[in-house]
Design a protein around this motif. Structure first.
Motif, PDB file in Angstrom:
ATOM      1  N   ILE A 207       0.838  -1.204   0.000  1.00 53.45           N
ATOM      2  CA  ILE A 207       0.000   0.000   0.000  1.00 53.45           C
ATOM      3  C   ILE A 207       0.870   1.250   0.000  1.00 53.45           C
ATOM      4  N   ASP A 208       1.921   1.245   0.816  1.00 50.92           N
ATOM      5  CA  ASP A 208       2.830   2.398   0.865  1.00 50.92           C
ATOM      6  C   ASP A 208       3.536   2.597  -0.476  1.00 50.92           C
ATOM      7  N   GLU A 209       3.886   1.495  -1.117  1.00 49.69           N
ATOM      8  CA  GLU A 209       4.551   1.592  -2.417  1.00 49.69           C
ATOM      9  C   GLU A 209       3.599   2.153  -3.470  1.00 49.69           C
ATOM     10  N   ALA A 210       2.335   1.713  -3.418  1.00 48.94           N
ATOM     11  CA  ALA A 210       1.351   2.230  -4.374  1.00 48.94           C
ATOM     12  C   ALA A 210       1.100   3.717  -4.148  1.00 48.94           C
ATOM     13  N   LEU A 211       1.056   4.137  -2.893  1.00 50.42           N
ATOM     14  CA  LEU A 211       0.882   5.562  -2.603  1.00 50.42           C
ATOM     15  C   LEU A 211       2.085   6.372  -3.070  1.00 50.42           C
ATOM     16  N   ALA A 212       3.275   5.833  -2.867  1.00 51.26           N
ATOM     17  CA  ALA A 212       4.499   6.540  -3.275  1.00 51.26           C
ATOM     18  C   ALA A 212       4.516   6.789  -4.774  1.00 51.26           C
ATOM     19  N   GLN A 213       3.992   5.847  -5.551  1.00 51.55           N
ATOM     20  CA  GLN A 213       3.946   6.025  -7.002  1.00 51.55           C
ATOM     21  C   GLN A 213       3.010   7.163  -7.394  1.00 51.55           C
ATOM     22  N   MET A 214       2.092   7.515  -6.495  1.00 44.05           N
ATOM     23  CA  MET A 214       1.162   8.618  -6.742  1.00 44.05           C
ATOM     24  C   MET A 214       1.641   9.905  -6.063  1.00 44.05           C
ATOM     25  N   GLY A 215       2.849   9.859  -5.477  1.00 44.91           N
ATOM     26  CA  GLY A 215       3.379  11.034  -4.794  1.00 44.91           C
ATOM     27  C   GLY A 215       2.756  11.266  -3.439  1.00 44.91           C
ATOM     28  N   LEU A 216       2.211  10.208  -2.830  1.00 42.87           N
ATOM     29  CA  LEU A 216       1.522  10.343  -1.550  1.00 42.87           C
ATOM     30  C   LEU A 216       2.220   9.494  -0.476  1.00 42.87           C
ATOM     31  N   LYS A 217       1.974   9.836   0.760  1.00 40.86           N
ATOM     32  CA  LYS A 217       2.528   9.087   1.884  1.00 40.86           C
ATOM     33  C   LYS A 217       1.520   9.123   3.015  1.00 40.86           C
ATOM     34  N   ARG A 218       1.324   7.981   3.656  1.00 41.51           N
ATOM     35  CA  ARG A 218       0.388   7.926   4.767  1.00 41.51           C
ATOM     36  C   ARG A 218       1.142   7.930   6.102  1.00 41.51           C
ATOM     37  N   THR A 219       0.431   8.201   7.171  1.00 39.57           N
ATOM     38  CA  THR A 219       1.007   8.207   8.511  1.00 39.57           C
ATOM     39  C   THR A 219       0.607   6.920   9.234  1.00 39.57           C
ATOM     40  N   ILE A 220       1.613   6.130   9.633  1.00 40.39           N
ATOM     41  CA  ILE A 220       1.356   4.908  10.387  1.00 40.39           C
ATOM     42  C   ILE A 220       1.336   5.267  11.868  1.00 40.39           C
ATOM     43  N   ALA A 221       0.176   5.140  12.488  1.00 36.26           N
ATOM     44  CA  ALA A 221       0.038   5.474  13.905  1.00 36.26           C
ATOM     45  C   ALA A 221       0.358   4.292  14.807  1.00 36.26           C
ATOM     46  N   VAL A 222       0.081   3.094  14.329  1.00 34.13           N
ATOM     47  CA  VAL A 222       0.301   1.898  15.156  1.00 34.13           C
ATOM     48  C   VAL A 222       0.543   0.705  14.240  1.00 34.13           C
TER      49      VAL A 222
END
Length: 306
Positions: A207-222
């Motif tokens: 999921i993080d890799e797919a977001l990175a390809q779109m120029g996005l990054k999520r915050t992992i809280a836990v």
């Protein structure tokens, strides 16, 4: 010490039964000279003449009489071992099978599998054990009879596999979560705080890799080690979790699920077993039960969007 020729057991059994070299040779479809040589070998390995001449015939020695009580039974048991397996009597079958699965699988498929087993083979016992990794050692050493999961790099090359169903990752949030108030775009999805499921030490996933390809990054809280923990946290917080769809259907009461706004491929859940169990009738029956239960139930679970 050289290992004895076990074929001599059959020869000894026939010789002691016939008490005659010529008749024993005929019964075993050997020439009299070949049977005489076999008798000589038997005398050598047992250290006893076994059959001695008395008039025109042969009579057994005391040692031969002792052997005659056992050799017939041994030959019969050996022949029974080499016969094809008897038809499987499921009603009388008593056996314990150990199945290794990730959490969620037992919740979703366990009840239907156990119901079928109880109906067809009521004396069968099932032991479900957790699957913390994809290593094939438990299958190889016999600690596990059958397991389910995605075939990976650590799956042994000798392991047999059969596809059960296709699955994919979906997102889940508590009912009434703000994310559900509008279209779930990749941007809105990435803005939230997330639960990351990892059995190892990975800090990123597909999921993080797919977001990175779109120029996005999520915050992992836990980070948690299981889907069940992720569902519990998502149900009782504003965190977003990503879980497999089919395998967690029975865990997701009280949460809303949605298709991820990302280009992630589906994956195949297979059952895996060691090749030594291929021809085992009871194991083949269990594989059939598991395959039909999974195929039937997975077909009812299309990914849902709320």
């Amino acid at each position: 010490m050289a290992r004895p020729d076990l074929n001599l057991l059959v020869t000894l059994d026939v010789l002691l039964a016939e008490g005659n070299v010529a008749r024993a040779a005929q019964r075993l479809r050997l020439s009299p000279s070949a049977m005489s040589r076999a008798l000589a070998r038997l005398r050598q390995v047992t250290g006893d003449p076994l059959l001695v001449r008395a008039g025109r015939g042969l009579v057994p020695t005391p040692r031969a009489l002792e052997l005659r009580q056992d050799v017939g039974r041994v030959v019969e048991e050996a022949e029974a071992l080499l016969r094809p397996a008897k038809l499987l009597d499921l009603g009388a079958l008593e056996r314990t099978f150990t199945l290794r699965n990730r959490e969620g699988f037992v919740d979703t498929f366990g009840p239907a599998l156990l119901a079928r087993i109880a109906q067809e083979a009521p004396r069968i016992r099932i032991s479900f054990v957790p699957k913390p990794d994809k290593e094939s050692v438990p299958l190889r050493d016999g600690a596990v009879d059958l397991e389910t999961g995605v075939i990976g790099d650590t799956t042994g090359p000798e392991v047999r596999a059969q596809a059960l169903f296709r699955d994919r990752f979906i997102g889940i949030v508590r009912k009434g979560h703000p994310l559900l108030d509008g279209p779930i775009t990749a941007e809105r999805y990435a803005e939230g705080k997330h639960i990351f499921v990892s059995r190892g030490r990975r800090a990123r996933g597909p999921i993080d890799e797919a977001l990175a390809q779109m120029g996005l990054k999520r915050t992992i809280a836990v980070t948690v080690a299981s889907f069940s923990k992720a569902v519990t946290l998502a149900r009782n917080s504003d965190l977003i979790a990503d879980v497999s769809d089919v395998s967690t259907i029975s865990l997701r009461d009280g949460v809303a699920s949605f298709a991820l706004p990302l280009a992630l491929p589906a994956f195949t859940i297979s059952m895996l077993w060691h090749p030594r169990m291929d021809a085992d009738p009871a194991h083949r029956w269990l594989r059939t039960c598991l395959r039909e239960v999974c195929t039937g139930k997975a077909g009812d679970f299309a990914p849902k969007q709320c």
